[in-house]
Design a protein around this motif. Sequence first.
Motif, short mmCIF file in Angstrom:
data_model
loop_
_atom_site.label_atom_id
_atom_site.label_comp_id
_atom_site.label_asym_id
_atom_site.label_seq_id
_atom_site.Cartn_x
_atom_site.Cartn_y
_atom_site.Cartn_z
N ARG A 260 18.06 14.39 28.44
CA ARG A 260 18.52 15.64 27.86
C ARG A 260 18.64 15.54 26.35
O ARG A 260 18.20 16.43 25.62
N GLU B 44 16.39 17.46 23.52
CA GLU B 44 17.01 18.28 22.48
C GLU B 44 16.50 17.88 21.09
O GLU B 44 16.21 18.74 20.26
N GLU C 58 14.38 20.72 19.02
CA GLU C 58 14.99 21.26 17.81
C GLU C 58 14.31 20.75 16.54
O GLU C 58 14.52 21.31 15.47
#
Length: 1312
Positions: free
Chosen positions: A309, A313, A317
């Motif tokens: 996870r 991310e 991003e």
Amino acid sequence: MLQLQQTCTGYPAEGLQFIRLPKETLLLYPSADSVLIRNAQTLGLRRVLAFWEAFSGMIKSKGTISCISVDSGMRLIIAAIGTRVVAWSLSDVQEDAWRVHSTLVLPEGHNVSALGNKAGMLAVGTDRGFSLYTLVMENDLPTWAQKWSTPVKGIIHVNFAPSLMYIATVSKVSSFAMRAVLDLMPERQHDTSLRLYSTAAGRQTQALPHPRQVTKIAWRRPQPSSRYDLILYSITSDSVLRIFIPIIDSPEYLQLHASLDLFSSLPFSVALKHANSHSSIFWLDRQTVGTVLDHILNQSSEEDESKKRRIQEIKDEGWDLFLRVLGDGSIVVTAVANIDRRPPTLLRQFTLQQSQPSIFTHPPSYLYLLPHQNTALLTMVTSTPLMAFELSPLAFFDAKSHGLKLIAAFPEREPEEERAILRLVRTPEGKGVGVIREDFGGDAWTISKRGTELKRTGNWTNGQFMIVLSEGHQSATFLQETGILTLNSDPAQTLELPRLENLFTMPSPSGCEFIIAVTADYSVIQIKVTEGLTTQLSIVSEGPLPLSSKPKFIQPVDPMAWPTMREWMEHDVLLSVSEDGELAFWAPEPSNGAPWKCTGKVRTGRSGFKKAKCSSMKKTALVVGHEVHDELTIWDSTESVFATGLEYKKEDNDRILDLDWSSTPDMQSILAVGYSRHVDILCQQRTTYFDQGPGWALIHRIDISGQVNPLLKMYLFGEPAEPTEAKSLQPNESLFEHVARRNGPLEDYNPQMLLQCLLWGKIQLVKDIIVNLALDVARHEREDSYDWTALPVERYLEKDQSLSSGSQKQYKNLFASNGYIDNSDENSFSRALVERLIRHLESHQIPHLNANERAHLIVLIQTTLEIDEQRRALDENGLRYLISMRSFYILNERASSDGTLPSPAAKRERLRYRDMLWAYHSESQDLLLNASIAACGGKMTWSEARAVGLPLWLTSTETLKQQFEVIARNEYMAGEVRDPTKCSLFYFALGKHKLVHGLWRQAAWHKEQGLMLKFLSNNFAEPRWRTAALKNAFALLSKQRYEYAAAFFLLGGSLKDAVNVCLKQLKDFQMAVAIARVAEQSDEGPILKEILSNTVIPIAFEAGNRYLGSWAFWVLHRRDLAVRILLTPLEDIASAFNVVVEEIQEPQYDDPSLALLFKQLRMKTLQAAKGTAEISGKSEFKFILQMAKVFCRMGCHVLALDLVRSWSFARPPTVVHSPPTSPLNGSNAFSPTQPLFPLEPALNKRASIMIDMDVSSLPPTRADTPTSQQPSGMEKVQEESDLFARKAGLGKLMKSAKQDVQVPEFDMNSFF
């Protein structure tokens, strides 16, 4: 075998450079005047680029590289010293080879302080300006042309933008105004402005001021989604990272948009605790991190999605990551978002994670993130200290402790290690080493982890001599100026000594160590080092060496392989080398008054020594310097009439710089020879009948040509601690294992062992070995693993009974009911078992046997089968000849077919005279002749007859004549053209010139047919035609038709002239012997005797061939000399026989067959017994010891044991006992079983002896009738000399020969 384990080559003082290659990533940094290239993952040294490779005049300069620059795209490395710049490039042809690409020399005073290169452009910052050069080709040579220059001084950092439009620089001083500011702020010694220059014009486009000095700058690599590439990172001395991004209105103008300091990364209270400690911040390359994250996310693994996870991310991003190492070693990761988005006000930064201190003890100065071979991992490299880590993104960003794993690390940089190394000194057992550097400083190291790691234990100053104690944990130094020996202990111990020539240590099993000091007047001082609460130095003894003259060297005998439970005083400790080349060995002798005694001497006959080293086994390596080369020789410590001591000699154009010995646990010596670019490792080479190689051989070479610089840095080579997975299928052989295989005891099945067993008559033993080998390979086929069955040593010591046991087995089954002899046991020696084994050997490799040895093994197995099947027809000498003859043809066949044999084993022209001598003394010559003809393909020509020595060993003159005629026919039939000139010599020797006349009638194609038909039709019994034949012979000599000239000499009846042509022009004494024997039809002819006396024997003496000399003396009926020549120095034989030769070559006694032949001939005839009597028992004893030593050199240690155990010395007793008195009349009673002469041990084994000399002409040897004397008490026996007693026994032997009556013994073989 040996691999590079560690390098102590200087550690990086500042940042690193990297080159990404397809297979690995290389890191580079300067050290002194060289550029070191290492593998970024393992830190293993790949190459050292020395600056003097381009500027050879700087090889001894002490300049240091000021800066380097690397271009990964062009694979170009550029370095500078002073005003000189060198560029290296990676070769496109040879893998991992770096070549000097180009050079650049700047004007005087323009010392280079910064470099940057990319895409063929080179930015150079000097003390006087800043310039840009471009790469151009002039006459196909790369050169650098200056594009522009600007007077900007003191540039220390240069970096090209990714677009190559701008160059970022940092300078020391930028303007007069800034100088005034720096004068007020001394701590700011560098310019605080970061400046940008236009690559095209060289003008300054922007200055970016900083509050502190700028220590690092880097351009952010552009991302595919962003059109902006002018994003610049800078780090100042207070560990603040600043991000400069172009503004929207002016994309070429950079503006500060973010600063990452300690307080922006941590909560204020936490940051306040670390405010007074130093920290370091680094950027993590987004493209490198993103590639690994993509691979992890695309893997279809069963990892917990929660672990992915955070990675998902980061990827989604598009965060840029920055890593900060705090003073306590903890790590803080900061993320900056929206760098690629616009407007710049959207930038935000936050702390991604913080980990506890684990690996780092203090913040490194530099940190780099690089690709890893495993695409799911990253490589992280730090400096200083230089360390390499494996970074697992899954675990690292999940804050797991195993996310960062240390792979390799170097210790902290020590400035002392940058000084040049003068020499190395190791401890006696090799577990510690001392380094003596320039200015007489140095350091001590221990070698641990099975020779894979060096650890520094201490250093010192002011020591011209140095020794290392306690396995490298302690050291002692001596300075000539002060005369003080200092033991670097706590507290330090000192001892005053006179001026020294050498200093070394000796081990002791009692725990204390001894220091041996050799003074300038060659006195030897023994110093004891006592360890306890306080370490003490005390002089044990002092005394001079009793030398007759001043020596060249006094060196220690290397104690590495000495038994640990014996005191060093029990060994030879010192070696002295005189100016005239005499080696002397010295051992302590405190009991006899003199402190040292000489235990042996070797005369080398050499002078001008440069170096000398002695091993534990007293093998001495000497280096003699000549004008254009160095000579390396290796000498054994024993010298006798049977061995000069010289074992190896090599002349090398490359100068030898150093020597050192090592030893295996079983006392096998290993020599390391150091050159400027490599180190050769040599071990003693096993001697063999198959390959005539040197006594010592190169087994490994450590190539340091790519790792050498004038500072002589230290490298540790050793065995790999654990084999890698790639090498597990093929186990890596250690150095000691390789030496044992090359020089240790052989396996039972080795062809060398089988051959020697067959030569020495151990046929049953060989059959047992073959059966075991067959069973072992059959088990290998079932289980796919080799497990060799070894015979016990006792089997080698048993007397072979193969012939008698074989006969008894047949007789046992002779009266079987069906007459069938059962040989069907599949585990017994039989044809079926041998054929199965040979099929396996022809298709499978056998461990530790090369192709040549495997071919010989097959031949020996086949020969053993034939011996077993024909054991009643072939005698032992015939067997020896048959084995050698078949090996000879196999060796030549392999050398001709595939050319895989090394040069020493190249194709030979003939059998050795040793093998011919076996056939000469054989009683199975008919079988040997048939076997030789079969080996030649059934048609023996003269070259083949000469190769097997047929004229020398065929004793029957009639058989030789028959074979001579066969050879003549084969010579005529050889080839497509039937040329009578090829066979004329043979037919004329047989007296068949009419047959040659008939052959000429069929040679219509020959231009000489008419002349020869007319000439040969004459009667050569008439003198006129004989004279005509002789005239034609001389005419042919002038035309250099030598063989045909010899034929005409025979036709003219001049045998002597024909023989002279064979000897002088054809250089073929075998042809001369054959012609003489055939023409004279006897072995007693004067021409044959003249050939043997004036040609063959001098050839034997000049070549040092004892076998050939023994054969010639035997044919000349000087069989006493035929025996003596096997043991006696050739000079003595030459004087006894009046042999006149220019130079007598005294060979080494390196063939155990000499003992076998001596054993067979010594009592064969009366003349042989006479020759045996001329050899002293001491000489024969030393001779047998030498043969046992040769057996050990061949790897046949058990045969050496059997030789010294079973050898029978045919020695007369020193006292001739009186015959027993008859109890009937008191007179001497004669017993038919009583020996009549002293040589009884040998004669009891022989039924008869050949009488080949006139016995009656010898002086009487019977003693006068003894007078009766009463014994008084114990009679004292007066011993006589061995040689005198032997001659006395010879007289009785000859007298008994007159009475020798041969009685035939019952032999069951006579019935079959």
